[in-house]
Scaffold this motif. Structure first.
Motif, mmCIF file in Angstrom:
data_model
loop_
_atom_site.group_PDB
_atom_site.id
_atom_site.type_symbol
_atom_site.label_atom_id
_atom_site.label_comp_id
_atom_site.label_asym_id
_atom_site.label_seq_id
_atom_site.Cartn_x
_atom_site.Cartn_y
_atom_site.Cartn_z
ATOM 1 N N GLY A 236 88.415 -11.009 74.909
ATOM 2 C CA GLY A 236 88.173 -10.495 73.576
ATOM 3 C C GLY A 236 86.882 -9.711 73.478
ATOM 4 N N ARG A 237 86.744 -9.007 72.350
ATOM 5 C CA ARG A 237 85.511 -8.263 72.071
ATOM 6 C C ARG A 237 85.129 -8.518 70.626
ATOM 7 N NH1 ARG A 237 84.057 -2.309 71.015
ATOM 8 N NH2 ARG A 237 86.252 -2.057 70.524
ATOM 9 N N LEU A 238 83.847 -8.780 70.394
ATOM 10 C CA LEU A 238 83.336 -9.017 69.047
ATOM 11 C C LEU A 238 83.177 -7.661 68.357
ATOM 12 C CD1 LEU A 238 80.654 -11.704 69.993
ATOM 13 C CD2 LEU A 238 83.014 -12.083 69.226
ATOM 14 N N LEU A 239 84.119 -7.340 67.474
ATOM 15 C CA LEU A 239 84.152 -6.003 66.877
ATOM 16 C C LEU A 239 83.028 -5.778 65.885
ATOM 17 C CD1 LEU A 239 87.916 -5.309 66.154
ATOM 18 C CD2 LEU A 239 86.443 -4.205 67.820
ATOM 19 N N LYS A 240 82.881 -6.714 64.919
ATOM 20 C CA LYS A 240 81.829 -6.557 63.909
ATOM 21 C C LYS A 240 81.610 -7.878 63.198
ATOM 22 C CE LYS A 240 84.862 -4.753 60.266
ATOM 23 N NZ LYS A 240 85.052 -3.666 59.310
ATOM 24 N N ALA A 241 80.456 -7.991 62.578
ATOM 25 C CA ALA A 241 80.153 -9.190 61.796
ATOM 26 C C ALA A 241 81.117 -9.261 60.616
ATOM 27 C CB ALA A 241 78.710 -9.155 61.322
ATOM 28 N N HIS A 242 81.488 -10.497 60.250
ATOM 29 C CA HIS A 242 82.455 -10.696 59.169
ATOM 30 C C HIS A 242 81.899 -11.744 58.201
ATOM 31 C CE1 HIS A 242 86.389 -10.993 57.257
ATOM 32 N NE2 HIS A 242 86.279 -12.302 57.347
ATOM 33 N N GLY A 243 81.632 -11.315 57.000
ATOM 34 C CA GLY A 243 81.098 -12.253 56.014
ATOM 35 C C GLY A 243 79.628 -12.544 56.244
ATOM 36 N N LEU A 244 79.137 -13.590 55.565
ATOM 37 C CA LEU A 244 77.704 -13.909 55.592
ATOM 38 C C LEU A 244 77.366 -15.123 56.457
ATOM 39 C CD1 LEU A 244 76.991 -13.395 51.779
ATOM 40 C CD2 LEU A 244 76.629 -11.767 53.649
ATOM 41 N N LYS A 245 78.372 -15.806 57.000
ATOM 42 C CA LYS A 245 78.131 -17.067 57.711
ATOM 43 C C LYS A 245 78.214 -16.948 59.227
ATOM 44 C CE LYS A 245 79.650 -19.843 53.808
ATOM 45 N NZ LYS A 245 80.550 -20.899 53.338
ATOM 46 N N VAL B 131 89.408 -13.966 63.622
ATOM 47 C CA VAL B 131 88.002 -14.181 63.279
ATOM 48 C C VAL B 131 87.511 -15.383 64.069
ATOM 49 C CG1 VAL B 131 86.404 -14.778 61.418
ATOM 50 C CG2 VAL B 131 88.277 -13.184 60.985
ATOM 51 N N VAL B 132 86.302 -15.275 64.612
ATOM 52 C CA VAL B 132 85.758 -16.357 65.418
ATOM 53 C C VAL B 132 84.336 -16.692 64.944
ATOM 54 C CG1 VAL B 132 84.815 -14.869 67.237
ATOM 55 C CG2 VAL B 132 85.550 -17.160 67.818
ATOM 56 N N PHE B 133 84.015 -17.989 64.993
ATOM 57 C CA PHE B 133 82.664 -18.487 64.709
ATOM 58 C C PHE B 133 82.120 -19.057 66.014
ATOM 59 C CE2 PHE B 133 84.944 -18.591 60.756
ATOM 60 C CZ PHE B 133 84.015 -18.321 59.768
ATOM 61 N N LEU B 134 80.840 -18.782 66.305
ATOM 62 C CA LEU B 134 80.203 -19.239 67.538
ATOM 63 C C LEU B 134 79.087 -20.223 67.221
ATOM 64 C CD1 LEU B 134 79.860 -15.770 69.321
ATOM 65 C CD2 LEU B 134 81.715 -17.432 69.566
ATOM 66 N N ASP B 135 78.915 -21.203 68.098
ATOM 67 C CA ASP B 135 77.814 -22.152 67.937
ATOM 68 C C ASP B 135 76.485 -21.404 67.919
ATOM 69 O OD1 ASP B 135 79.508 -24.310 67.878
ATOM 70 O OD2 ASP B 135 79.088 -24.976 69.935
ATOM 71 N N GLY B 136 75.614 -21.765 66.981
ATOM 72 C CA GLY B 136 74.270 -21.204 66.924
ATOM 73 C C GLY B 136 74.183 -19.863 66.219
ATOM 74 N N ILE B 137 75.308 -19.290 65.807
ATOM 75 C CA ILE B 137 75.309 -18.036 65.044
ATOM 76 C C ILE B 137 75.734 -18.400 63.623
ATOM 77 C CG2 ILE B 137 76.249 -15.700 64.840
ATOM 78 C CD1 ILE B 137 74.733 -16.047 67.412
ATOM 79 N N ASP B 138 74.751 -18.498 62.729
ATOM 80 C CA ASP B 138 75.024 -19.056 61.401
ATOM 81 C C ASP B 138 74.871 -18.074 60.255
ATOM 82 O OD1 ASP B 138 75.525 -21.666 62.453
ATOM 83 O OD2 ASP B 138 73.358 -21.887 62.727
ATOM 84 N N ARG C 268 74.816 -13.545 59.077
ATOM 85 C CA ARG C 268 75.232 -12.187 59.429
ATOM 86 C C ARG C 268 74.221 -11.482 60.332
ATOM 87 N NH1 ARG C 268 79.206 -8.998 57.235
ATOM 88 N NH2 ARG C 268 79.017 -6.775 57.739
ATOM 89 N N SER C 269 72.940 -11.657 60.082
ATOM 90 C CA SER C 269 71.942 -10.948 60.890
ATOM 91 C C SER C 269 71.984 -11.416 62.347
ATOM 92 C CB SER C 269 70.539 -11.103 60.299
ATOM 93 O OG SER C 269 70.167 -12.457 60.259
ATOM 94 N N ALA C 270 72.213 -12.703 62.572
ATOM 95 C CA ALA C 270 72.356 -13.195 63.955
ATOM 96 C C ALA C 270 73.624 -12.623 64.584
ATOM 97 C CB ALA C 270 72.395 -14.719 63.967
ATOM 98 N N ALA C 271 74.687 -12.559 63.795
ATOM 99 C CA ALA C 271 75.947 -12.016 64.310
ATOM 100 C C ALA C 271 75.798 -10.551 64.712
ATOM 101 C CB ALA C 271 77.047 -12.179 63.264
ATOM 102 N N GLU C 272 75.030 -9.801 63.951
ATOM 103 C CA GLU C 272 74.864 -8.376 64.242
ATOM 104 C C GLU C 272 74.291 -8.135 65.642
ATOM 105 O OE1 GLU C 272 75.884 -5.840 62.551
ATOM 106 O OE2 GLU C 272 76.169 -6.548 60.498
ATOM 107 N N THR C 273 73.541 -9.093 66.182
ATOM 108 C CA THR C 273 72.943 -8.919 67.507
ATOM 109 C C THR C 273 73.969 -9.017 68.629
ATOM 110 O OG1 THR C 273 72.399 -11.262 67.840
ATOM 111 C CG2 THR C 273 70.761 -9.907 66.673
ATOM 112 N N LEU C 274 75.177 -9.489 68.295
ATOM 113 C CA LEU C 274 76.216 -9.663 69.323
ATOM 114 C C LEU C 274 77.410 -8.728 69.143
ATOM 115 C CD1 LEU C 274 76.606 -13.446 70.163
ATOM 116 C CD2 LEU C 274 76.406 -11.539 71.733
ATOM 117 N N VAL C 275 77.357 -7.853 68.145
ATOM 118 C CA VAL C 275 78.489 -6.955 67.905
ATOM 119 C C VAL C 275 78.745 -6.100 69.148
ATOM 120 C CG1 VAL C 275 79.198 -4.938 66.546
ATOM 121 C CG2 VAL C 275 78.249 -6.936 65.409
ATOM 122 N N ARG C 276 80.008 -5.922 69.478
ATOM 123 C CA ARG C 276 80.521 -5.163 70.620
ATOM 124 C C ARG C 276 80.433 -5.915 71.950
ATOM 125 N NH1 ARG C 276 78.061 -1.329 67.569
ATOM 126 N NH2 ARG C 276 76.270 -1.050 68.907
ATOM 127 N N ALA C 277 79.957 -7.153 71.938
ATOM 128 C CA ALA C 277 79.944 -7.935 73.179
ATOM 129 C C ALA C 277 81.385 -8.249 73.603
ATOM 130 C CB ALA C 277 79.168 -9.235 72.980
#
Length: 197
Positions: free
Chosen positions: A17-26, A76-83, A85-94
């Motif tokens: 898979g590929r993390l396309l973009k942040a989704h929501g605020l959590k 949609v996927v949630f990852l441990d330690g990414i709580d 949107r700003s944290a999620a943005e650092t992993l977009v496209r991974a």
């Protein structure tokens, strides 16, 4: 969906898979799937190796699945330690990789199974697969011919058949992929001279 699933490394891994973009605020991500079995791959506790640029703070790290859902038709996927949107943005496209297992997915092959296979059009061998390049949109088969290396999009419209046992893939490439087309000027001048005769 990508038709190949691994990368050359010390141990074979599946690209799932590929993390396309942040989704929501959590801290959730919209996920592009490279697997036919997301419910099996993205279970809570599943761990993935990240493919990110070397400059990324995430380079060389892994992530663990907290939750996988389908929301409005999107994975949609949630990852441990990414709580958030700003944290999620650092992993977009991974891109997410996991250790190879024994399950073979429909219409998918490991890169090492494809390397060295003959590439055949109309019962004529055009060349051999030299390597597979994993691109975000699709995989490319790099085919070594007598004169060049040709990049063949690994999509069903162009590569309709893969026969590992027979050692070949069948291709139906568009005109010009494996040979140079005549220049439009030459064709036009031929038509003109024929008309004047």
């Amino acid at each position: 969906m990508s038709r190949t699933t691994d990368v050359a490394s010390e141990k074979n891994q599946l690209r799932v898979g590929r993390l396309l973009k942040a989704h929501g605020l959590k801290g959730a991500f919209k996920l592009e799937l490279y697997t036919d079995n997301p419910e099996r791959r993205f279970v809570p506790g599943a761990e993935f190796t990240l493919q990110v640029p070397e400059a990324s703070a995430w380079h060389g790290k892994t992530v663990t699945i907290r939750e996988y859902r389908v929301m409005n038709g999107n994975s949609v996927v949630f990852l441990d330690g990414i709580d958030d949107r700003s944290a999620a943005e650092t992993l977009v496209r991974a891109i997410l990789w996991m250790d190879e297992d024994d399950e073979v997915e429909d219409d998918a092959w490991y890169s090492h199974q494809l390397i060295g296979l003959d590439v055949v059009r109309d019962d004529v061998v055009l060349g051999q697969i030299l390597r597979v390049e994993h691109m975000p949109a699709q995989d490319l088969l790099i085919v070594k011919t007598d004169t060049a290396e040709v990049m063949v999009p690994f999509v069903e419209a162009i590569v309709p058949s893969v026969d590992i046992a027979a050692g070949r893939v069948i291709v139906t490439p568009p005109p010009g992929l494996f040979e140079e087309l005549p220049a439009p000027d030459a064709a036009a001048s031929d038509d003109t001279s024929a008309a004047s005769d």
